[in-house]
Design a protein around this motif. Structure first.
Motif, mmCIF file in Angstrom:
data_model
loop_
_atom_site.group_PDB
_atom_site.id
_atom_site.type_symbol
_atom_site.label_atom_id
_atom_site.label_comp_id
_atom_site.label_asym_id
_atom_site.label_seq_id
_atom_site.Cartn_x
_atom_site.Cartn_y
_atom_site.Cartn_z
ATOM 1 N N LYS A 353 1.614 17.461 1.034
ATOM 2 C CA LYS A 353 1.277 16.272 0.252
ATOM 3 C C LYS A 353 0.929 15.134 1.217
ATOM 4 C CE LYS A 353 2.168 17.860 -3.918
ATOM 5 N NZ LYS A 353 3.269 17.291 -4.695
ATOM 6 N N ILE A 354 -0.084 14.356 0.871
ATOM 7 C CA ILE A 354 -0.527 13.253 1.725
ATOM 8 C C ILE A 354 -0.445 11.942 0.952
ATOM 9 C CG2 ILE A 354 -2.398 12.296 3.101
ATOM 10 C CD1 ILE A 354 -3.515 15.080 3.454
ATOM 11 N N ALA A 355 0.256 10.979 1.531
ATOM 12 C CA ALA A 355 0.307 9.621 0.989
ATOM 13 C C ALA A 355 -0.457 8.706 1.946
ATOM 14 C CB ALA A 355 1.754 9.152 0.852
ATOM 15 N N VAL A 356 -1.377 7.940 1.420
ATOM 16 C CA VAL A 356 -2.242 7.102 2.245
ATOM 17 C C VAL A 356 -2.027 5.633 1.898
ATOM 18 C CG1 VAL A 356 -4.632 6.475 2.772
ATOM 19 C CG2 VAL A 356 -3.992 8.882 2.581
ATOM 20 N N LEU A 357 -1.793 4.849 2.928
ATOM 21 C CA LEU A 357 -1.734 3.399 2.777
ATOM 22 C C LEU A 357 -2.920 2.816 3.531
ATOM 23 C CD1 LEU A 357 -0.495 0.750 1.925
ATOM 24 C CD2 LEU A 357 1.068 0.887 3.867
ATOM 25 N N TYR A 358 -3.867 2.307 2.790
ATOM 26 C CA TYR A 358 -5.078 1.730 3.377
ATOM 27 C C TYR A 358 -4.873 0.235 3.583
ATOM 28 C CZ TYR A 358 -9.878 -0.153 3.488
ATOM 29 O OH TYR A 358 -11.022 -0.837 3.810
ATOM 30 N N THR A 359 -4.828 -0.175 4.835
ATOM 31 C CA THR A 359 -4.752 -1.601 5.152
ATOM 32 C C THR A 359 -6.187 -2.098 5.225
ATOM 33 O OG1 THR A 359 -4.669 -1.070 7.525
ATOM 34 C CG2 THR A 359 -2.576 -1.376 6.405
ATOM 35 N N THR A 360 -6.594 -2.815 4.215
ATOM 36 C CA THR A 360 -7.994 -3.171 4.004
ATOM 37 C C THR A 360 -8.685 -3.647 5.275
ATOM 38 O OG1 THR A 360 -7.351 -3.909 1.794
ATOM 39 C CG2 THR A 360 -9.550 -4.515 2.557
ATOM 40 N N TYR A 361 -9.809 -3.023 5.575
ATOM 41 C CA TYR A 361 -10.625 -3.480 6.699
ATOM 42 C C TYR A 361 -11.293 -4.775 6.264
ATOM 43 C CZ TYR A 361 -13.336 -2.995 10.994
ATOM 44 O OH TYR A 361 -13.867 -3.187 12.260
ATOM 45 N N LEU A 362 -10.773 -5.870 6.766
ATOM 46 C CA LEU A 362 -11.203 -7.184 6.292
ATOM 47 C C LEU A 362 -12.572 -7.569 6.849
ATOM 48 C CD1 LEU A 362 -7.806 -9.064 6.679
ATOM 49 C CD2 LEU A 362 -8.756 -8.036 4.605
ATOM 50 N N ALA A 363 -13.301 -8.326 6.059
ATOM 51 C CA ALA A 363 -14.585 -8.851 6.513
ATOM 52 C C ALA A 363 -14.344 -9.849 7.643
ATOM 53 C CB ALA A 363 -15.309 -9.524 5.352
ATOM 54 N N ILE A 364 -15.128 -9.711 8.715
ATOM 55 C CA ILE A 364 -14.961 -10.581 9.881
ATOM 56 C C ILE A 364 -16.169 -11.505 9.964
ATOM 57 C CG2 ILE A 364 -14.585 -10.667 12.359
ATOM 58 C CD1 ILE A 364 -13.666 -7.736 12.159
ATOM 59 N N THR A 365 -15.942 -12.752 9.678
ATOM 60 C CA THR A 365 -17.030 -13.728 9.686
ATOM 61 C C THR A 365 -17.431 -14.068 11.116
ATOM 62 O OG1 THR A 365 -15.432 -15.538 9.602
ATOM 63 C CG2 THR A 365 -16.276 -14.720 7.497
ATOM 64 N N ASN A 366 -18.660 -14.502 11.273
ATOM 65 C CA ASN A 366 -19.177 -14.936 12.582
ATOM 66 C C ASN A 366 -19.136 -13.823 13.623
ATOM 67 O OD1 ASN A 366 -19.460 -17.604 11.546
ATOM 68 N ND2 ASN A 366 -17.296 -18.001 12.001
ATOM 69 N N ASN A 367 -19.339 -12.585 13.188
ATOM 70 C CA ASN A 367 -19.329 -11.467 14.124
ATOM 71 C C ASN A 367 -20.549 -10.592 13.823
ATOM 72 O OD1 ASN A 367 -18.612 -8.573 14.986
ATOM 73 N ND2 ASN A 367 -17.049 -9.785 16.018
ATOM 74 N N TYR A 393 -1.057 9.157 -4.835
ATOM 75 C CA TYR A 393 -0.309 8.690 -3.667
ATOM 76 C C TYR A 393 -1.199 7.869 -2.736
ATOM 77 C CZ TYR A 393 3.242 11.862 -5.320
ATOM 78 O OH TYR A 393 4.181 12.497 -6.099
ATOM 79 N N TYR A 394 -1.791 6.838 -3.289
ATOM 80 C CA TYR A 394 -2.684 5.973 -2.523
ATOM 81 C C TYR A 394 -2.390 4.521 -2.855
ATOM 82 C CZ TYR A 394 -6.961 3.384 -1.363
ATOM 83 O OH TYR A 394 -7.843 2.453 -0.882
ATOM 84 N N TYR A 395 -2.290 3.708 -1.809
ATOM 85 C CA TYR A 395 -2.135 2.263 -1.981
ATOM 86 C C TYR A 395 -3.099 1.561 -1.040
ATOM 87 C CZ TYR A 395 2.038 1.803 -4.929
ATOM 88 O OH TYR A 395 2.918 1.809 -5.993
ATOM 89 N N GLU A 396 -3.596 0.429 -1.490
ATOM 90 C CA GLU A 396 -4.385 -0.446 -0.620
ATOM 91 C C GLU A 396 -3.690 -1.787 -0.526
ATOM 92 O OE1 GLU A 396 -8.790 -2.602 -0.208
ATOM 93 O OE2 GLU A 396 -8.471 -1.033 -1.715
ATOM 94 N N GLY A 404 5.033 -3.382 3.805
ATOM 95 C CA GLY A 404 6.374 -2.830 3.645
ATOM 96 C C GLY A 404 6.651 -2.402 2.220
ATOM 97 N N SER A 405 6.287 -3.242 1.264
ATOM 98 C CA SER A 405 6.515 -2.908 -0.145
ATOM 99 C C SER A 405 5.686 -1.702 -0.566
ATOM 100 C CB SER A 405 6.165 -4.108 -1.034
ATOM 101 O OG SER A 405 7.018 -5.203 -0.764
ATOM 102 N N ALA A 406 4.459 -1.620 -0.055
ATOM 103 C CA ALA A 406 3.598 -0.496 -0.417
ATOM 104 C C ALA A 406 4.132 0.812 0.156
ATOM 105 C CB ALA A 406 2.180 -0.750 0.095
#
Length: 422
Positions: A353-367, A393-396, A404-406
């Motif tokens: 079983k695979i649980a994935v926590l995706y830490t959003t790849y944030l938009a980087i301004t001025n790059n 079993y997926y959270y973003e 931590g909560s996710a």
């Protein structure tokens, strides 16, 4: 005699005398029956207690013989307290991989008072019951943490802004953890990592580290029995110069030991800015190695724990995949692309079983690099990470959410639906 035949006085006494015997028999039988009903209730309560005593051995997977002994002792004690004559008890116990089921029946003879005069010295009462309890499911958690340079991103928008304002090229990443000497690994005081530390900027890797340590506390408090859960923690490498699956904490049931080991987790270092064309995120190689580390899926028993992979990442690979890259390659075959889910599918096909926590790849301004090579497909990263996870079993978590909560929610969800169905 003629007057006697005509005299009707006193006939009630005669009728009452004739009816007295059946009346007494009926009343006496009703009393005996009510005593039998009370005895049956006590018998039912006794067998219920006996079966609960048997299932009490389930948590420790005690033997069926021990469970039967406990049930018999409890039943006899209850019957003695109820002042009932000895009764016969029959207990059946069956174990499956995930649960113990106990069924039982008992009979007892209740002595009669009035009915014995009619040839019925006893009334036999019987009761049956059943109980079941789930075995504790043993689980092994293999936690893969993305510590690649992109995890040097500020944990919040405020952290990103602070670092951009402190760097000449407006960089939101504290990923330039360079050395004056590759042998001594002495930190340069002008590295962006060092700047982030001095400015009190919280990086993604700091939050991931803290969340993983909290996860060990959750595992400890959630155990039904000792050593029910084991955990191992891995990173993608401590240095970009030697990439590969790296053990942060070996598989152990000692969560305090795992927690202590995780304290050393930090951002992957690079020998100097621009080293290896910044190709330091090899998802394909790391996931393939992870597949080799996780053994065959188990049934949840103490000798064959269930296997889980917890994967925490921002979901963007950055490595040399000159022939397999799903996006545009640049010099040296550098490939920046979403996670390739082929190994995820392999693991799930093995029953892991695979649980994935995706830490959003944030938009980087001025790059400009982000705008050219990442922005066009950034919105697809979440869906691809979700396809890696087992269903449900997926959270973003973006910059405003709690990693931590996710992680805790994923863990609690995993242990709540722990039994395998085959």
């Amino acid at each position: 005699m003629s007057r006697f035949r005509r005299d009707e006085r006193g006939n009630i006494a005669i009728i009452f005398t004739l009816a007295l015997l059946p009346i007494i028999t009926f009343v006496g039988s009703a009393i005996d029956y009510s005593m039998a009903v009370r005895a049956k209730a006590k018998l039912s309560a006794s067998i219920d207690s006996a079966l609960l005593a048997a299932t009490g051995y389930t948590a420790m997977r005690g033997s069926t013989e021990d469970a039967k002994t406990a049930a018999t002792d409890m039943f006899n004690g209850q019957m003695s307290a109820h002042h009932l004559a000895s009764a016969s008890l029959h207990i059946d116990i069956s174990d499956s991989v995930s649960a113990r089921t106990v069924t039982g029946s008992a009979t007892a003879a209740v002595k009669t008072s009035f009915m014995s005069m009619l040839g019925y010295p006893n009334i036999t009462v019987s009761a049956s019951s059943s109980a079941s309890a789930s075995f504790p499911t043993y689980m092994d958690f293999y936690v893969l943490l993305d510590n690649s340079p992109s995890q040097g991103l500020g944990a919040t928008t405020a952290d990103m802004t602070t670092l951009q304002n402190a760097t000449s090229d407006k960089c939101a990443f504290a990923c330039h953890d360079t050395y004056t000497s590759s042998s001594k690994k002495t930190l340069q005081t002008n590295s962006y990592y060092d700047k982030a530390k001095k400015l009190g900027v919280t990086m993604r890797i700091d939050v991931v580290r803290s969340a993983t340590q909290s996860l060990t506390d959750t595992a400890t408090s959630s155990q039904i029995v000792s050593n029910q859960y084991r955990m191992a923690v891995y990173s993608m490498g401590s240095d970009c110069g030697s990439l590969g699956l790296t053990t942060v904490a070996s598989l152990s049931s000692s969560m305090s030991s795992v927690k202590s080991s995780v304290s050393s987790l930090d951002l992957m270092t690079i020998p100097y800015s621009g080293y290896n064309n910044d190709m330091c995120t090899d998802f394909d190689g790391t996931m393939s190695a992870m597949n080799g580390v996780i053994p065959t899926q188990g049934d949840g028993s103490s000798s064959k724990p269930q296997k889980w992979l917890f994967f925490v990442s921002d979901g963007v690979a950055d490595y040399s995949y000159p022939t397999t890259c799903s996006k545009t390659t640049v010099s040296g075959g550098r490939c920046q692309e979403p996670l390739n889910t082929a190994t995820c599918d392999t693991l799930k096909a093995r029953g892991v079983k695979i649980a994935v926590l995706y830490t959003t790849y944030l938009a980087i301004t001025n790059n400009s690099w982000y705008t050219t090579y990442i922005a066009p497909w950034r919105s697809s990263i979440g869906d691809i990470m979700k396809s890696c996870a087992s269903p449900g079993y997926y959270y973003e978590v973006d910059s405003s959410g709690s990693i931590g909560s996710a992680l805790t929610a994923l863990f609690q969800q995993a242990i709540a639906s722990a039994h395998l169905t085959k």
